[in-house]
Design a protein around this motif. Structure first.
Motif, PDB file in Angstrom:
ATOM      1  N   ALA A  17     -17.265  23.899  24.200  1.00  0.00           N
ATOM      2  CA  ALA A  17     -18.709  23.854  24.441  1.00  0.00           C
ATOM      3  C   ALA A  17     -19.191  22.412  24.495  1.00  0.00           C
ATOM      4  CB  ALA A  17     -19.442  24.620  23.339  1.00  0.00           C
ATOM      5  N   SER A  18     -18.797  21.615  23.516  1.00  0.00           N
ATOM      6  CA  SER A  18     -19.255  20.227  23.512  1.00  0.00           C
ATOM      7  C   SER A  18     -18.690  19.499  24.719  1.00  0.00           C
ATOM      8  CB  SER A  18     -18.834  19.551  22.212  1.00  0.00           C
ATOM      9  OG  SER A  18     -17.457  19.278  22.226  1.00  0.00           O
ATOM     10  N   ARG A  19     -17.458  19.835  25.092  1.00  0.00           N
ATOM     11  CA  ARG A  19     -16.859  19.180  26.251  1.00  0.00           C
ATOM     12  C   ARG A  19     -17.583  19.543  27.535  1.00  0.00           C
ATOM     13  NH1 ARG A  19     -12.047  16.470  25.808  1.00  0.00           N
ATOM     14  NH2 ARG A  19     -11.658  17.215  23.720  1.00  0.00           N
ATOM     15  N   MET A  20     -17.977  20.787  27.637  1.00  0.00           N
ATOM     16  CA  MET A  20     -18.679  21.232  28.839  1.00  0.00           C
ATOM     17  C   MET A  20     -20.159  20.874  28.800  1.00  0.00           C
ATOM     18  SD  MET A  20     -16.379  22.966  30.677  1.00  0.00           S
ATOM     19  CE  MET A  20     -14.806  23.791  30.481  1.00  0.00           C
ATOM     20  N   GLY A  21     -20.623  20.473  27.647  1.00  0.00           N
ATOM     21  CA  GLY A  21     -22.019  20.101  27.549  1.00  0.00           C
ATOM     22  C   GLY A  21     -22.965  21.278  27.433  1.00  0.00           C
ATOM     23  N   THR A  22     -22.477  22.377  26.918  1.00  0.00           N
ATOM     24  CA  THR A  22     -23.349  23.534  26.698  1.00  0.00           C
ATOM     25  C   THR A  22     -23.151  24.041  25.273  1.00  0.00           C
ATOM     26  OG1 THR A  22     -21.745  25.218  27.302  1.00  0.00           O
ATOM     27  CG2 THR A  22     -22.950  24.185  29.093  1.00  0.00           C
ATOM     28  N   SER A  23     -23.818  25.132  24.978  1.00  0.00           N
ATOM     29  CA  SER A  23     -23.619  25.753  23.677  1.00  0.00           C
ATOM     30  C   SER A  23     -22.428  26.705  23.757  1.00  0.00           C
ATOM     31  CB  SER A  23     -24.867  26.492  23.242  1.00  0.00           C
ATOM     32  OG  SER A  23     -25.108  27.567  24.106  1.00  0.00           O
TER      33      SER A  23
END
Lengths: 232, 232
Positions: free
Chosen positions: A50-56
DNA sequence: GATTGACAAATAATGTACGATCTGAAAGTT
DNA sequence: AACTTTCAGATCGTACATTATTTGTCAATC
């Protein structure tokens, strides 16, 4: 702590111009798995992704569930998701299934083909030959149209869906790989023979031709995977 | 090697009394779709399903995503999920694919079969004949073991997975349907012939036998579906 | 008067945050 | 050395906020 280092990062600065850019979480994850950017059997942690993709976390969880349904990840309760290895065996397995399915689809097509269908096939084939593998993307599109013309009207939607999905996977794997001259010649030859058999209403000949076509394609992809693995 | 009994939730719990207990959201949804308890192309609203299942929306969303990956629901962005119709065509499509795949798996099995394998097949067949379709669940398990013995060691895991999934679906559809006497006789006959061909190392005979087996099974299920639809 | 178009309210999907629960393994105890 | 306890880390479930779509209403136009 050691993290997954090969996954594509979230686009850092270019926001909103390309919106999602057509690449959803699902597609990015699937691409990473198919291209082997995440190692086989590697654990996929939702928070990290999630953090890598920039979402929750929620979109990631749903993408993982979808991938689970398609067999790309393996999930065990309370223990998360692991990557299903996409290796040469996987390609071989898919191609072997296609060697069974595509001839069956082709046989049916020979039975319902019209004059204009054959003309359209020939037109596409001419375009393919004219392009001569100059543009990978264009060639892929033409080739897709060629085979789609044969399969799209088939009554067995499930089989066609399977074909589409398999083709999608193979295309994703082999994207970026160059096509050897030998394979290029074979592709053109196989297409021509296929058209000839269809025109002559030679059902079994067409089935054999498409079988060879699929098998050759699979072999070529596997060879390229081996080379790619060796040379990084 | 560890135990092969890695079947997820193989225990068939029949307790429908507890709304929140027992089977997972995913299985209940899939069962509803396969058994036609939700109409074809019907819209599946997450909030509604969540309240019906007695949970919050998140598990429902993830179950829907998984079902989407397996092709049971169709999702369009920002417009939710719809039920994919599970009708006679669907069964026919699956069976037609199996008619292609299972003979191929069987051919390979004939090539690697051992004496003890054949003995095990015969033992299972004896059990099946002794049971004589007395208990649907037991018969289904024995039949599964019978075919699993043939396919489980195949190198093409993808094809075997496909078979498992298809079999699962067909089993879910036909569960509760009675098996006609005619079909019962045919099943036993086909199994016997299959064993005979395997023992005689008759590859093509075995392939033909399994092909007829699959085709007959599919036809029987479709007939039962028609009857079921007519009589409610 | 009926149709169409715009706009507002309701409905539902999608995304975010957080607490509860489970797992795995390293500490501590007998 | 084997068993128990403890605890960090991750998954799973609940609640809420945001965004998109559908629906319903009303006025303007033909």
């Amino acid at each position: 702590m050691s993290t997954i280092t090969n996954i594509r990062q979230a686009v850092p600065d270019r926001d909103d111009l390309a919106e999602d850019g057509g690449s959803s979480i699902y597609e990015r994850l699937r691409d990473d798995i198919i291209h082997g950017r995440v190692k086989a059997n590697e654990r996929l942690k939702v928070a990290e992704l999630a953090s890598r993709m920039g979402t929750s976390t929620n979109p990631v969880r749903e993408a993982l569930q979808q991938l689970r349904g398609e067999g790309f990840v393996i999930m065990t309760p309370n223990r998360g998701a692991r990557v299903r290895p996409i290796d040469e065996e996987f390609v071989r397995d898919i191609c072997e299934i296609e060697v069974l399915i595509e001839p069956a689809l082709t046989r049916w097509f020979v039975g319902i083909v019209t004059k204009s269908d054959i003309e359209e096939l020939e037109r596409l084939q001419e375009e393919i030959e004219a392009l001569n593998f100059g543009d990978e993307m264009k060639h892929s599109n033409l080739d897709l149209q060629f085979h789609r013309l044969m399969y799209d009207r088939h009554y067995n939607r499930h089989a066609v869906d399977l074909w589409v999905r398999h083709r999608h996977i193979l295309w994703a794997i082999s994207r970026g790989f160059p096509t050897s001259l030998s394979r290029q010649a074979n592709v053109l030859e196989e297409h021509r023979e296929l058209i000839a058999c269809i025109r002559n209403q030679d059902v079994e000949g067409a089935a054999r031709a498409i079988g060879r076509h699929v098998e050759g394609s699979g072999r070529h992809i596997i060879e390229r995977m081996r080379l790619d693995k060796r040379h990084g």
